[in-house]
Design a protein around this motif. Structure first.
Motif, PDB file in Angstrom:
ATOM      1  N   TRP A 138       0.791  -1.236   0.000  1.00  0.00           N
ATOM      2  CA  TRP A 138       0.000   0.000   0.000  1.00  0.00           C
ATOM      3  C   TRP A 138       0.824   1.288   0.000  1.00  0.00           C
ATOM      4  CZ3 TRP A 138       0.085   3.447   4.183  1.00  0.00           C
ATOM      5  CH2 TRP A 138       0.714   2.966   5.353  1.00  0.00           C
ATOM      6  N   PRO A 140       3.162   4.206  -1.105  1.00  0.00           N
ATOM      7  CA  PRO A 140       3.704   4.674  -2.385  1.00  0.00           C
ATOM      8  C   PRO A 140       5.215   4.597  -2.405  1.00  0.00           C
ATOM      9  CG  PRO A 140       2.237   6.316  -1.386  1.00  0.00           C
ATOM     10  CD  PRO A 140       2.508   5.284  -0.348  1.00  0.00           C
ATOM     11  N   GLN A 150       6.860  17.594   0.149  1.00  0.00           N
ATOM     12  CA  GLN A 150       5.525  17.815   0.710  1.00  0.00           C
ATOM     13  C   GLN A 150       5.534  18.736   1.922  1.00  0.00           C
ATOM     14  OE1 GLN A 150       3.355  14.020   1.008  1.00  0.00           O
ATOM     15  NE2 GLN A 150       4.819  13.254  -0.494  1.00  0.00           N
ATOM     16  N   ALA A 154       2.667  21.992   2.707  1.00  0.00           N
ATOM     17  CA  ALA A 154       2.007  21.980   4.012  1.00  0.00           C
ATOM     18  C   ALA A 154       2.456  23.172   4.856  1.00  0.00           C
ATOM     19  CB  ALA A 154       2.311  20.669   4.727  1.00  0.00           C
ATOM     20  N   MET A 255       1.848   9.569  10.422  1.00  0.00           N
ATOM     21  CA  MET A 255       1.201   8.993   9.242  1.00  0.00           C
ATOM     22  C   MET A 255      -0.190   8.475   9.538  1.00  0.00           C
ATOM     23  SD  MET A 255       3.420   6.893   6.548  1.00  0.00           S
ATOM     24  CE  MET A 255       3.621   5.466   7.548  1.00  0.00           C
ATOM     25  N   GLN A 256      -0.442   8.080  10.768  1.00  0.00           N
ATOM     26  CA  GLN A 256      -1.696   7.379  11.038  1.00  0.00           C
ATOM     27  C   GLN A 256      -2.609   8.084  12.021  1.00  0.00           C
ATOM     28  OE1 GLN A 256       0.033   3.350  11.993  1.00  0.00           O
ATOM     29  NE2 GLN A 256      -1.538   2.717  10.552  1.00  0.00           N
ATOM     30  N   ASP A 261       0.222  18.188  10.763  1.00  0.00           N
ATOM     31  CA  ASP A 261      -0.242  18.838   9.529  1.00  0.00           C
ATOM     32  C   ASP A 261       0.799  18.783   8.412  1.00  0.00           C
ATOM     33  OD1 ASP A 261       1.668  20.677  10.237  1.00  0.00           O
ATOM     34  OD2 ASP A 261       0.281  22.348  10.529  1.00  0.00           O
TER      35      ASP A 261
ATOM     36  N   VAL B 400      -3.508  16.414   2.830  1.00  0.00           N
ATOM     37  CA  VAL B 400      -2.701  17.091   3.862  1.00  0.00           C
ATOM     38  C   VAL B 400      -1.404  17.595   3.244  1.00  0.00           C
ATOM     39  CG1 VAL B 400      -1.483  16.813   6.058  1.00  0.00           C
ATOM     40  CG2 VAL B 400      -3.678  15.691   5.715  1.00  0.00           C
ATOM     41  N   SER B 401      -0.767  16.740   2.457  1.00  0.00           N
ATOM     42  CA  SER B 401       0.463  17.148   1.764  1.00  0.00           C
ATOM     43  C   SER B 401       0.547  16.371   0.462  1.00  0.00           C
ATOM     44  CB  SER B 401       1.692  16.875   2.640  1.00  0.00           C
ATOM     45  OG  SER B 401       1.848  15.485   2.855  1.00  0.00           O
ATOM     46  N   ILE B 402       1.231  16.959  -0.506  1.00  0.00           N
ATOM     47  CA  ILE B 402       1.292  16.314  -1.823  1.00  0.00           C
ATOM     48  C   ILE B 402       2.466  16.864  -2.608  1.00  0.00           C
ATOM     49  CG2 ILE B 402      -0.243  18.015  -2.920  1.00  0.00           C
ATOM     50  CD1 ILE B 402      -1.396  15.566  -4.503  1.00  0.00           C
ATOM     51  N   PHE B 417       1.946  11.861  -4.937  1.00  0.00           N
ATOM     52  CA  PHE B 417       1.639  11.133  -3.704  1.00  0.00           C
ATOM     53  C   PHE B 417       1.722  12.070  -2.516  1.00  0.00           C
ATOM     54  CE2 PHE B 417       5.706  10.346  -1.416  1.00  0.00           C
ATOM     55  CZ  PHE B 417       6.577  10.910  -2.322  1.00  0.00           C
ATOM     56  N   GLY B 418       1.117  11.645  -1.428  1.00  0.00           N
ATOM     57  CA  GLY B 418       1.142  12.467  -0.225  1.00  0.00           C
ATOM     58  C   GLY B 418       0.217  11.921   0.835  1.00  0.00           C
ATOM     59  N   LEU B 419       0.096  12.697   1.893  1.00  0.00           N
ATOM     60  CA  LEU B 419      -0.702  12.283   3.050  1.00  0.00           C
ATOM     61  C   LEU B 419      -2.154  12.707   2.848  1.00  0.00           C
ATOM     62  CD1 LEU B 419      -0.651  11.017   5.900  1.00  0.00           C
ATOM     63  CD2 LEU B 419      -0.010  13.256   6.787  1.00  0.00           C
ATOM     64  N   GLN B 421      -6.014  12.796   4.625  1.00  0.00           N
ATOM     65  CA  GLN B 421      -6.756  12.750   5.888  1.00  0.00           C
ATOM     66  C   GLN B 421      -8.213  12.408   5.605  1.00  0.00           C
ATOM     67  OE1 GLN B 421      -5.679  13.596   9.300  1.00  0.00           O
ATOM     68  NE2 GLN B 421      -7.610  12.516   9.619  1.00  0.00           N
ATOM     69  N   ARG B 427      -5.767   8.413   8.488  1.00  0.00           N
ATOM     70  CA  ARG B 427      -4.902   9.128   7.550  1.00  0.00           C
ATOM     71  C   ARG B 427      -3.913   8.133   6.945  1.00  0.00           C
ATOM     72  NH1 ARG B 427      -1.235  13.626  10.077  1.00  0.00           N
ATOM     73  NH2 ARG B 427      -3.121  14.777   9.545  1.00  0.00           N
ATOM     74  N   VAL B 428      -3.710   8.308   5.655  1.00  0.00           N
ATOM     75  CA  VAL B 428      -2.927   7.327   4.915  1.00  0.00           C
ATOM     76  C   VAL B 428      -2.043   8.066   3.907  1.00  0.00           C
ATOM     77  CG1 VAL B 428      -3.006   5.266   3.456  1.00  0.00           C
ATOM     78  CG2 VAL B 428      -4.856   5.690   5.091  1.00  0.00           C
ATOM     79  N   VAL B 429      -0.770   7.688   3.845  1.00  0.00           N
ATOM     80  CA  VAL B 429       0.091   8.178   2.767  1.00  0.00           C
ATOM     81  C   VAL B 429      -0.283   7.401   1.510  1.00  0.00           C
ATOM     82  CG1 VAL B 429       2.445   8.378   1.918  1.00  0.00           C
ATOM     83  CG2 VAL B 429       1.956   8.800   4.325  1.00  0.00           C
ATOM     84  N   VAL B 442      -3.052  21.251  -1.194  1.00  0.00           N
ATOM     85  CA  VAL B 442      -3.267  20.992   0.228  1.00  0.00           C
ATOM     86  C   VAL B 442      -4.678  21.443   0.601  1.00  0.00           C
ATOM     87  CG1 VAL B 442      -2.562  21.647   2.561  1.00  0.00           C
ATOM     88  CG2 VAL B 442      -0.828  21.162   0.815  1.00  0.00           C
TER      89      VAL B 442
END
Lengths: 397, 480
Positions: A138, A140, A150, A154, A255-256, A261, B400-402, B417-419, B421, B427-429, B442
């Protein structure tokens, strides 16, 4: 907090190879070169070393598994030798292990050596590695610049920073390191680059252009650690002490779990806070920093994560020159990862090498004045899943 | 039979629509390139028959209060000849492990045959899905006139949006096109032969049988869904049968291409989205014969996924990119592309269901995480985790981020790709897809798409996971 290791171990000697595209050398030759310099600096013989730690991050493409490559390269005489790996924080892990061994009293003299031979991959950038057989289902497979890029979006979103201002500040980070790298004899890249060139470079991972990224290099760096008592018995003066070494690894919170942020590196904040406490200093006491500028945006947010800029102000501090060689707290006086180079397993020790060199007053035209403490910040992984290692070196009182 | 009804339909097209005039311009030197009119839908590198079928099935509203008892997957272009696509489909849709799964291959009309079977009396709710991503040779007519896409239909007991009135069938080994395993690409027969023989030997007899079975006249038909392996087939059939109904496939073929096994279900979705109760729809499946169904519209569908899929998309004008995406050329991407993700069978059997179903877990403190771990990520909990399953695929989410990564290899750069929410706290990357038209920022909302995670080119295996896509697709300009 535990008692800590402040002033329980000193650096007796250090060595560092020239970083770069070392087509002429294999990893064992790089290790031997760094070790030779460290041994000469320490003024001891190989047989006096009681234990050694090898830091290499990418065993599958260069140095090889286990401690045996180091023991063999240096023909270390029947001693405990251990390989450590913590992604880009590997070099500092080796330093931490050697320091802890000495500080604990288990060993009188220990060796920490980091090495990486990346240019034999046959391509630029770091190789793509598995994240584990389950994670590969899963996660990337983004590149290192992709993961750190990134931070920029942010960060800009959090503080309302204009993209053009942020890009200029990032460019200044790289511009400054190129300026400094010119004066570092062992640096990979020793050429000044204009802001215009940096700003107009090809995009690697939005918004990071080519000059926002450190390259990858071949190289090795080494430190010989001993107790203060042994150093004094060898009639050494101006001793450089390990004031603290702290590591903090992600447990998945970023991450989870839904609070981060993406605009900062939490582990750097935690590790540096603990490092200051262990060293008995604050950020204001630092005379220089060598931080993990794998990418310009990383260095920028690290200034906030280390407490050297207020949150949301690093863009402006960078543009004001606060971290230039003549600034408030010079950063990357040797060019940093950006210009000195980034052989992964060696980088943490290379950072310590520059701080050590500055504290010893040996930095030549790069020499800073009136510094008592320097910080090395070594960051593995990616902002959302990282290992931060922060060490503080200073003069032994 | 009288008790069975179509409950809903679904449809899916990939984002990209290749402008056929671009190929015509590129191939004019060779006298190839077709007429240059219209567009064809082009699947992303990470899409195949299965992933598109999953998306079409998601668009088909599943029956309220009735579990799907049977899943049928139909395709002539499955990536695997020995790995059940319907099982993967059932996992992606989080259907029970004991749901009946059926894979239909080798025939473009198989989905229509399955629909007929479902309407004639299987028990329980049935989901029939067809997807296609067929390999074609550069320069061939099929490379430009065929398209990628998927359609879905749900059948169950009780009233729905359409019911079967009658059906007719003719089986015929007519080689309008065939694709052998060894050749891998289709071989097409002469248009005039196909048109004449398909009409006289298959379509017309099957349609006449269906009309007789239903007790209807051709003039009763209001909307038609008749795939056209060659142009002009439906017009000729209509003349001979006395049909005046417009053919849904005409627009589909012009704007997305001939969708193979998926075409009848996609066209059926188009028809039912615009039909009024009481109207008659003629549905044909063509492929080594014909199945013709006559359906009475009994209700209005509330959603319009087929028309929406046709209206939205991003134009593709780069011919070499089309060839790369359709396997027509193999570009040398350099050493960074040499990586292969080998998927272990034991890992897949342990974790595949949660990966394909995008199943996270709600811990005892209420926090949702993906994937589940021995200890919850929730800092308030210190004991080993016990989780309640939470399906994330339909959960609202935002960026959230990319970044757009141009360093690492992807078959269609850049690699977004990124995080991400999710509103429920997870939350998943994640990798992003379909970002070419509208690059996410974002805070931007995203939706989940079932996609190929990685292709192991050494072993020709592919793994699947979910990717984030922009919530909205751009509107396509009206066709020329």
């Amino acid at each position: 907090m535990a008692q800590g290791i402040r002033d329980k171990a000193v650096i007796l000697g250090m060595g560092c190879t020239r970083f770069g595209e070392r087509w002429d050398m294999s990893s064992d030759m790089l290790m031997a070169e760094a070790f030779g310099e460290a041994l000469a600096d320490a003024g001891i013989s190989r047989d006096q070393i009681g234990a050694a730690w090898l830091g290499s991050a990418l065993d599958d493409v260069n140095v090889g598994n286990s401690a045996i490559p180091l023991a063999t390269a240096l023909r270390l005489p029947s001693m405990p030798v251990t390989r450590v790996e913590n992604m880009c924080a590997t070099g500092t892990e080796a330093l931490r292990a050697a320091t802890y061994a000495v500080a604990s009293g288990a060993v009188d003299i220990a060796l920490a050596l980091g090495a990486e031979k990346l240019k034999d991959t046959g391509f630029g950038g770091l190789p793509i590695r598995t994240k584990g057989s389950v994670n590969d289902l899963w996660m990337p497979y983004g590149s290192a610049p992709g993961t750190f890029a990134q931070l920029a979006g942010a960060y800009a979103a959090r503080y309302g920073i204009d993209a053009v201002d942020l890009k200029r500040a990032m460019a200044h980070v790289s511009w400054k390191s190129h300026q400094n790298g010119v004066h570092a004899e062992k640096a990979h890249l020793r050429k000044a680059v204009s802001m215009e060139t940096i700003l107009n470079a090809p995009m690697i991972a939005d918004p990071l252009g080519l000059y926002d990224c450190s390259g990858v290099s071949d190289g090795a760096a080494a430190a010989i650690i001993c107790t203060p008592e042994i150093a004094r018995s060898l009639s050494r003066d101006a001793l450089v002490s390990v004031k603290s070494v702290q590591v903090c690894a992600s447990n998945g919170w970023e991450m989870q779990y839904g609070e981060w942020d993406g605009s900062y590196v939490r582990n750097t904040r935690i590790a540096s806070g603990r490092a200051y406490e262990e060293a008995g200093i604050t950020a204001a006491d630092l005379g220089l920093t060598e931080v993990h500028d794998c990418f310009s945006i990383t260095e920028l947010v690290t200034m906030e994560d280390l407490g050297l800029s207020q949150d949301g102000r690093a863009v402006f501090d960078v543009l004001d020159g606060a971290f230039d060689a003549d600034g408030r707290v010079p950063c990357q006086t040797d060019g940093g990862l950006k210009c000195f180079g980034h052989p992964i397993g060696a980088s943490g020790l290379r950072m310590a090498y520059e701080v050590y060199t500055q504290l010893k007053g040996r930095a030549g035209v790069r020499q800073l004045k009136n510094i008592d403490f320097g910080l090395a910040h070594n960051l593995g992984g990616q902002p959302s899943n990282s290992v931060a290692a922060v060490s503080v070196l200073g003069r032994l009182e | 039979m009288a008790n069975r009804s179509i409950q809903s339909t679904g449809a899916y097209l990939p984002l990209l629509r290749f402008e056929r005039k671009s190929a015509r311009a590129e191939l004019s030197w060779a006298g190839l390139g077709g007429n240059g009119r219209g567009r064809r839908a082009v699947a992303g590198w990470d899409e195949d028959a299965l992933t598109q079928a999953v998306e079409a099935a998601r668009e088909a509203a599943l029956p309220v209060g009735e579990a799907i008892a049977r899943v049928v997957f139909a395709s002539t272009s499955s990536a695997f000849s020995d790995r059940s696509q319907s099982v993967l489909l059932s996992q992606a849709l989080n259907l029970p492990r004991d749901v009946e799964t059926v894979d239909l291959a080798n025939c473009r009309r198989s989905a229509v045959s399955a629909l007929l079977h479902a309407l004639r009396g299987a028990e329980g709710a049935e989901l029939i899905v067809a997807g296609e991503k067929r390999a074609t040779q550069p320069g061939s007519a099929a490379n430009l006139t065929w398209g990628d896409g998927a359609g879905a239909v749900v059948v169950s007991n009780g009233p729905g949006v359409a019911r079967l009135l009658g059906a007719g069938r003719v089986n015929l080994d007519l080689l309008d096109s065939y694709t052998s395993v060894a050749r891998g690409f289709p071989y097409l027969a002469e248009d005039r032969f196909v048109r004449d023989v398909m009409l006289s030997e298959a379509l017309i007899p099957a349609a006449q049988a269906a009309l007789a079975d239903a007790g209807l006249q051709a003039s009763d038909v209001v909307l038609a869904v008749v795939p056209e392996p060659v142009s002009g087939l439906y017009a000729a059939a209509a003349r001979k049968l006395g049909l005046t109904a417009p053919n849904m496939i005409e627009r589909l073929g012009a704007e997305a291409g001939e969708l193979g096994a998926a075409a009848p279900l996609f066209g059926l979705a188009m028809a039912l989205e615009q039909a009024e109760p009481g109207q008659i729809v003629l549905l044909a499946g063509c492929g080594n014969g014909c199945d013709v169904l006559l359906l009475e519209v009994t209700g209005k569908t509330r959603r319009r996924p087929a028309h929406q899929a046709l209206d939205e998309g991003a134009p593709l004008t780069n011919y070499s990119r089309l060839l790369s995406l359709t396997g027509g050329i193999q570009l040398d991407w350099g050493p960074r592309a040499e990586v292969n993700q080998k998927v272990s069978a034991s890992v897949l059997v342990r974790h595949g269901r949660e990966m394909h179903g995008f199943i996270g877990g709600r811990d005892q403190g209420g926090n949702v995480q993906f994937p589940k771990t021995p200890f919850p990520v929730n800092p308030a909990l210190s004991e080993p985790g016990r989780y309640e399953d939470v399906i994330l695929r339909d959960e609202p989410a935002r960026v959230v981020s990319i970044t757009a990564d141009r360093l690492n290899f992807t078959p269609d750069p850049p690699f977004y790709f990124g995080l991400v929410q999710f509103e429920n706290g997870a939350r998943v990357v994640m990798e992003h897809c379909d970002a070419k038209g509208v690059a996410p920022e974002v805070g931007a909302p995203v939706r989940m798409r079932f996609r190929i995670k990685a292709i192991d080119r050494q072993r020709q295996f592919r793994s699947y996971f979910w990717k984030a896509a922009p919530l909205e697709r751009p509107q396509l300009a009206a066709k020329e």
